[in-house]
Motif scaffolding. Structure first.
Motif, PDB file in Angstrom:
ATOM      1  N   LYS A 142     -51.672 -37.337  33.814  1.00 51.37           N
ATOM      2  CA  LYS A 142     -52.214 -38.201  32.752  1.00 51.37           C
ATOM      3  C   LYS A 142     -53.686 -37.755  32.364  1.00 51.37           C
ATOM      4  CE  LYS A 142     -49.340 -42.157  34.440  1.00 51.37           C
ATOM      5  NZ  LYS A 142     -49.404 -43.654  34.958  1.00 51.37           N
ATOM      6  N   HIS A 143     -54.046 -36.572  32.839  1.00 51.36           N
ATOM      7  CA  HIS A 143     -55.302 -36.039  32.145  1.00 51.36           C
ATOM      8  C   HIS A 143     -55.116 -34.651  31.861  1.00 51.36           C
ATOM      9  CE1 HIS A 143     -56.711 -39.285  34.928  1.00 51.36           C
ATOM     10  NE2 HIS A 143     -57.603 -39.364  34.119  1.00 51.36           N
ATOM     11  N   VAL A 144     -55.715 -34.195  30.641  1.00 48.70           N
ATOM     12  CA  VAL A 144     -55.388 -33.075  30.093  1.00 48.70           C
ATOM     13  C   VAL A 144     -56.846 -32.287  29.772  1.00 48.70           C
ATOM     14  CG1 VAL A 144     -55.409 -34.098  27.720  1.00 48.70           C
ATOM     15  CG2 VAL A 144     -54.129 -32.010  28.012  1.00 48.70           C
ATOM     16  N   VAL A 145     -56.739 -30.951  29.961  1.00 48.09           N
ATOM     17  CA  VAL A 145     -57.587 -29.916  29.335  1.00 48.09           C
ATOM     18  C   VAL A 145     -57.133 -29.240  28.034  1.00 48.09           C
ATOM     19  CG1 VAL A 145     -58.993 -27.911  29.978  1.00 48.09           C
ATOM     20  CG2 VAL A 145     -58.506 -29.481  31.849  1.00 48.09           C
ATOM     21  N   ASP A 146     -57.791 -29.995  27.020  1.00 47.09           N
ATOM     22  CA  ASP A 146     -57.577 -29.211  25.622  1.00 47.09           C
ATOM     23  C   ASP A 146     -58.535 -28.155  25.430  1.00 47.09           C
ATOM     24  OD1 ASP A 146     -56.770 -28.852  23.324  1.00 47.09           O
ATOM     25  OD2 ASP A 146     -56.865 -31.066  22.433  1.00 47.09           O
ATOM     26  N   LEU A 147     -57.921 -26.899  25.526  1.00 49.38           N
ATOM     27  CA  LEU A 147     -58.919 -25.808  25.489  1.00 49.38           C
ATOM     28  C   LEU A 147     -58.940 -25.361  23.732  1.00 49.38           C
ATOM     29  CD1 LEU A 147     -58.130 -23.692  28.437  1.00 49.38           C
ATOM     30  CD2 LEU A 147     -60.371 -24.462  27.690  1.00 49.38           C
ATOM     31  N   ASP A 148     -59.947 -24.923  23.205  1.00 49.37           N
ATOM     32  CA  ASP A 148     -59.914 -24.300  21.601  1.00 49.37           C
ATOM     33  C   ASP A 148     -60.565 -23.141  22.000  1.00 49.37           C
ATOM     34  OD1 ASP A 148     -61.564 -24.265  19.079  1.00 49.37           O
ATOM     35  OD2 ASP A 148     -59.621 -25.292  18.751  1.00 49.37           O
ATOM     36  N   LEU A 149     -60.097 -22.121  21.607  1.00 54.32           N
ATOM     37  CA  LEU A 149     -60.512 -20.673  21.591  1.00 54.32           C
ATOM     38  C   LEU A 149     -61.333 -20.536  20.342  1.00 54.32           C
ATOM     39  CD1 LEU A 149     -57.817 -18.735  23.323  1.00 54.32           C
ATOM     40  CD2 LEU A 149     -59.543 -19.413  24.085  1.00 54.32           C
ATOM     41  N   SER A 150     -62.565 -19.975  20.413  1.00 53.66           N
ATOM     42  CA  SER A 150     -63.109 -19.764  19.173  1.00 53.66           C
ATOM     43  C   SER A 150     -62.957 -18.678  18.328  1.00 53.66           C
ATOM     44  CB  SER A 150     -64.985 -19.783  19.519  1.00 53.66           C
ATOM     45  OG  SER A 150     -65.693 -19.338  18.580  1.00 53.66           O
ATOM     46  N   LYS A 151     -62.511 -18.558  17.308  1.00 52.87           N
ATOM     47  CA  LYS A 151     -62.196 -17.597  16.368  1.00 52.87           C
ATOM     48  C   LYS A 151     -61.204 -16.354  17.308  1.00 52.87           C
ATOM     49  CE  LYS A 151     -66.246 -17.856  13.432  1.00 52.87           C
ATOM     50  NZ  LYS A 151     -67.434 -17.393  13.089  1.00 52.87           N
ATOM     51  N   PHE A 152     -60.090 -17.042  17.723  1.00 53.64           N
ATOM     52  CA  PHE A 152     -59.541 -16.017  18.532  1.00 53.64           C
ATOM     53  C   PHE A 152     -58.968 -14.696  18.375  1.00 53.64           C
ATOM     54  CE2 PHE A 152     -55.054 -14.824  20.057  1.00 53.64           C
ATOM     55  CZ  PHE A 152     -55.336 -14.256  21.138  1.00 53.64           C
ATOM     56  N   VAL A 189     -48.736 -25.961  28.754  1.00 54.28           N
ATOM     57  CA  VAL A 189     -48.073 -25.242  27.526  1.00 54.28           C
ATOM     58  C   VAL A 189     -48.951 -24.856  26.453  1.00 54.28           C
ATOM     59  CG1 VAL A 189     -48.277 -27.934  26.655  1.00 54.28           C
ATOM     60  CG2 VAL A 189     -46.393 -26.190  25.779  1.00 54.28           C
ATOM     61  N   ARG A 190     -48.319 -23.609  26.093  1.00 55.21           N
ATOM     62  CA  ARG A 190     -49.319 -22.821  24.815  1.00 55.21           C
ATOM     63  C   ARG A 190     -48.634 -22.616  23.788  1.00 55.21           C
ATOM     64  NH1 ARG A 190     -50.118 -17.755  23.423  1.00 55.21           N
ATOM     65  NH2 ARG A 190     -48.809 -17.005  25.187  1.00 55.21           N
ATOM     66  N   TYR A 191     -49.206 -22.958  22.721  1.00 56.71           N
ATOM     67  CA  TYR A 191     -48.775 -22.322  21.290  1.00 56.71           C
ATOM     68  C   TYR A 191     -49.595 -21.500  20.770  1.00 56.71           C
ATOM     69  CZ  TYR A 191     -45.693 -22.773  17.299  1.00 56.71           C
ATOM     70  OH  TYR A 191     -45.173 -22.404  16.061  1.00 56.71           O
ATOM     71  N   ALA A 192     -49.401 -20.197  20.660  1.00 56.46           N
ATOM     72  CA  ALA A 192     -50.342 -19.224  19.923  1.00 56.46           C
ATOM     73  C   ALA A 192     -51.665 -19.457  20.964  1.00 56.46           C
ATOM     74  CB  ALA A 192     -50.547 -19.539  18.771  1.00 56.46           C
ATOM     75  N   ASP A 193     -52.822 -19.640  20.207  1.00 58.89           N
ATOM     76  CA  ASP A 193     -54.118 -19.953  20.688  1.00 58.89           C
ATOM     77  C   ASP A 193     -54.327 -21.638  21.235  1.00 58.89           C
ATOM     78  OD1 ASP A 193     -54.345 -20.573  18.078  1.00 58.89           O
ATOM     79  OD2 ASP A 193     -56.452 -20.142  17.944  1.00 58.89           O
ATOM     80  N   ASP A 194     -53.307 -22.545  21.196  1.00 57.86           N
ATOM     81  CA  ASP A 194     -53.498 -23.693  21.367  1.00 57.86           C
ATOM     82  C   ASP A 194     -52.826 -24.260  22.405  1.00 57.86           C
ATOM     83  OD1 ASP A 194     -53.963 -26.438  21.116  1.00 57.86           O
ATOM     84  OD2 ASP A 194     -53.199 -26.828  19.216  1.00 57.86           O
ATOM     85  N   CYS A 195     -53.538 -24.521  23.647  1.00 58.51           N
ATOM     86  CA  CYS A 195     -53.315 -24.501  25.108  1.00 58.51           C
ATOM     87  C   CYS A 195     -53.552 -25.863  25.490  1.00 58.51           C
ATOM     88  CB  CYS A 195     -53.517 -23.277  25.846  1.00 58.51           C
ATOM     89  SG  CYS A 195     -52.982 -23.410  27.630  1.00 58.51           S
ATOM     90  N   ASN A 196     -52.862 -26.620  26.138  1.00 60.38           N
ATOM     91  CA  ASN A 196     -53.061 -27.751  26.903  1.00 60.38           C
ATOM     92  C   ASN A 196     -52.748 -27.562  28.498  1.00 60.38           C
ATOM     93  OD1 ASN A 196     -54.238 -28.961  24.752  1.00 60.38           O
ATOM     94  ND2 ASN A 196     -52.712 -30.727  24.693  1.00 60.38           N
TER      95      ASN A 196
END
Length: 453
Positions: A142-152, A229-236
């Motif tokens: 019930k907790h998530v780390v939502d990572l955003d890569l900068s200009k991947f 789960v990862r979709y391209a550079d979008d990873c949770n």
């Protein structure tokens, strides 16, 4: 050609790349994807003729290791947050060669990719990624780390990437060809710029290279036993406590910086509860329970973007035929609903979106019919009874108010759907949503069966 006489014997994979069948398939896919012209101005419609004339020369240069891609054309695409995304548009010929590379490398690299990676892979979709995220939530994460890569895509390290390519593919001919695309350069405002790093978005090869680059990251998360789960550079990444989310966030950021030389956008990276978080255009509303997935909906940004697009299509000053307006509307609505059909949006479609869309269509028709006499004539042709509009002042130029009053009574929903072909978005959504929910039940049964058997 003399160059061919000096050619070092090529590998079977390289010869497969330049085979007639592979190139023909690549041309078909590039033409189907359409896309803008590159720096040479050649359109996809010219590909068949160009390759009919020059395929032998292109093939010889690839086999002789002398093929040099042209620079990509820099294009700025507006983003939802107000910024811009930099795209590199290769020439259509280079796009064909890139697509041909992808077709021969897919069987090589697919087995090396993680089962939890879904972006730009055969038989995998964003829907599969969202379903897996919902499954984790239903299992108590019930907790998530939502990572955003900068200009991947602009910061991929070429040395690291080519090292990963070499690890699974010893073919030096294709390796050289891939590297030549990475260093082909960018043309911006007439100025040529070298590309020392990055894989420019816009070509068929870039998505595969991004998956190759992020595979060590996927394997590291698997090694640590994390649910992600990862979709391209979008990873949770999903965990069961807030403290665990902070710990995972910090360690993952450190790993990406040390091993892959990637930067994380700290302003957009979150460690939070899953309810209210966003992933691939969806917002999670509930967590769900075992054997029952939680609810989700399209994000507010995606809804507003859809409505802006509908405003463009139905602008009464466009000056296009109503058939064109309806065709574009139907394509937009069907495409949007097909993507977001997992979400709960029946009330939005039924009570907000479709009444507004129909009113905008009525407004377009009212404007196009010019004057009161012609409007009455058109309504009679549609079979509208005289008593329905006989007392209405169809000479008024108050387009919006007339579309919501007299035109609403005269042009019923049934007429718009049957005579003009406007899609019934609510029925379309209900059909696709039911199919998605059925697939969810099957997938959940298989998952829980495999966990306990």
């Amino acid at each position: 050609m003399r160059g061919e006489d000096r050619t070092v014997p090529n590998t079977g994979l390289c010869r497969e790349l330049v085979s007639v069948g592979n190139i023909t398939s690549a041309i078909k896919k590039v033409k189907a994807n359409k896309g803008a012209c590159g720096v040479d101005g050649m359109d996809v419609a010219m590909l068949d003729e160009h390759f009919a004339r020059h395929f032998g020369d292109i093939r010889s240069r690839i086999l002789a290791r002398t093929y040099r891609p042209m620079p990509v054309r820099r294009v700025e695409i507006p983003k939802d947050n107000g910024g811009v995304r930099l795209l590199g548009v290769p020439t259509v010929v280079d796009r064909v060669i890139q697509q041909a590379i992808v077709q021969v490398l897919t069987p090589v690299f697919e087995p090396t990719f993680s089962d939890y990676s879904f972006g730009f892979r055969p038989d995998r979709s964003a829907e599969d990624a969202v379903r897996l995220a919902q499954t984790y939530m239903s299992e108590g994460y019930k907790h998530v780390v939502d990572l955003d890569l900068s200009k991947f895509f602009d910061t991929v390290d070429h040395d690291i990437l080519m090292g990963l390519v070499d690890k699974y593919m010893p073919d030096k001919d294709i390796r050289r060809l891939i590297f030549s695309f990475l260093e082909s350069g960018v043309l911006t405002n007439g100025c040529m710029m070298a590309t020392a790093q990055g894989t420019p978005q816009g070509g068929p090869l870039s998505p595969m290279l991004s998956n190759i680059y992020l595979t060590p990251y996927d394997k590291e998360l698997e090694r640590r036993g994390l649910k992600f789960v990862r979709y391209a550079d979008d990873c949770n990444i999903f965990v069961k406590s807030m403290m665990a989310s902070y710990r995972v966030r910090d360690r993952v950021i450190s790993y990406l910086g040390r091993k892959l030389k990637l930067k994380v956008n700290m302003e957009k990276t979150e460690a939070r509860k899953t309810v209210g978080s966003k992933f691939l255009g969806f917002e999670f509303i509930t967590n769900g329970e075992k054997e029952t997935l939680g609810k989700l909906k399209p994000t507010e940004k995606k809804v507003r973007k859809l409505e802006d697009r509908i405003r463009e299509i139905t602008a009464r000053s466009r000056g296009v035929r109503i058939e064109t307006v309806i065709r574009e509307l139907n394509a937009t609505l069907r495409g949007w609903i097909s993507y977001f059909a997992r979400g709960n949006m029946k009330s939005y479609l039924n009570e907000e979106l479709m009444p507004w869309v129909r009113r905008r269509v009525r407004q377009v028709l009212y404007k196009q019919w010019k004057n009161g006499r012609n409007r009455c004539h058109k309504l009679r042709q549609l079979g509208v009874p005289e008593w329905v509009f006989g007392k209405c002042n169809f000479a008024s130029n108050s387009y919006w108010s007339m579309s919501g009053g007299p035109m609403n009574r005269a042009l019923t929903n049934k007429i718009l759907e049957e005579r003009f072909g406007l899609v019934d978005a609510v029925a379309h959504y209900a059909k696709i949503h039911a199919q998605r929910m059925m697939k969810d039940r099957v997938m959940l049964e298989l998952r829980y069966h495999s966990l306990f058997v």
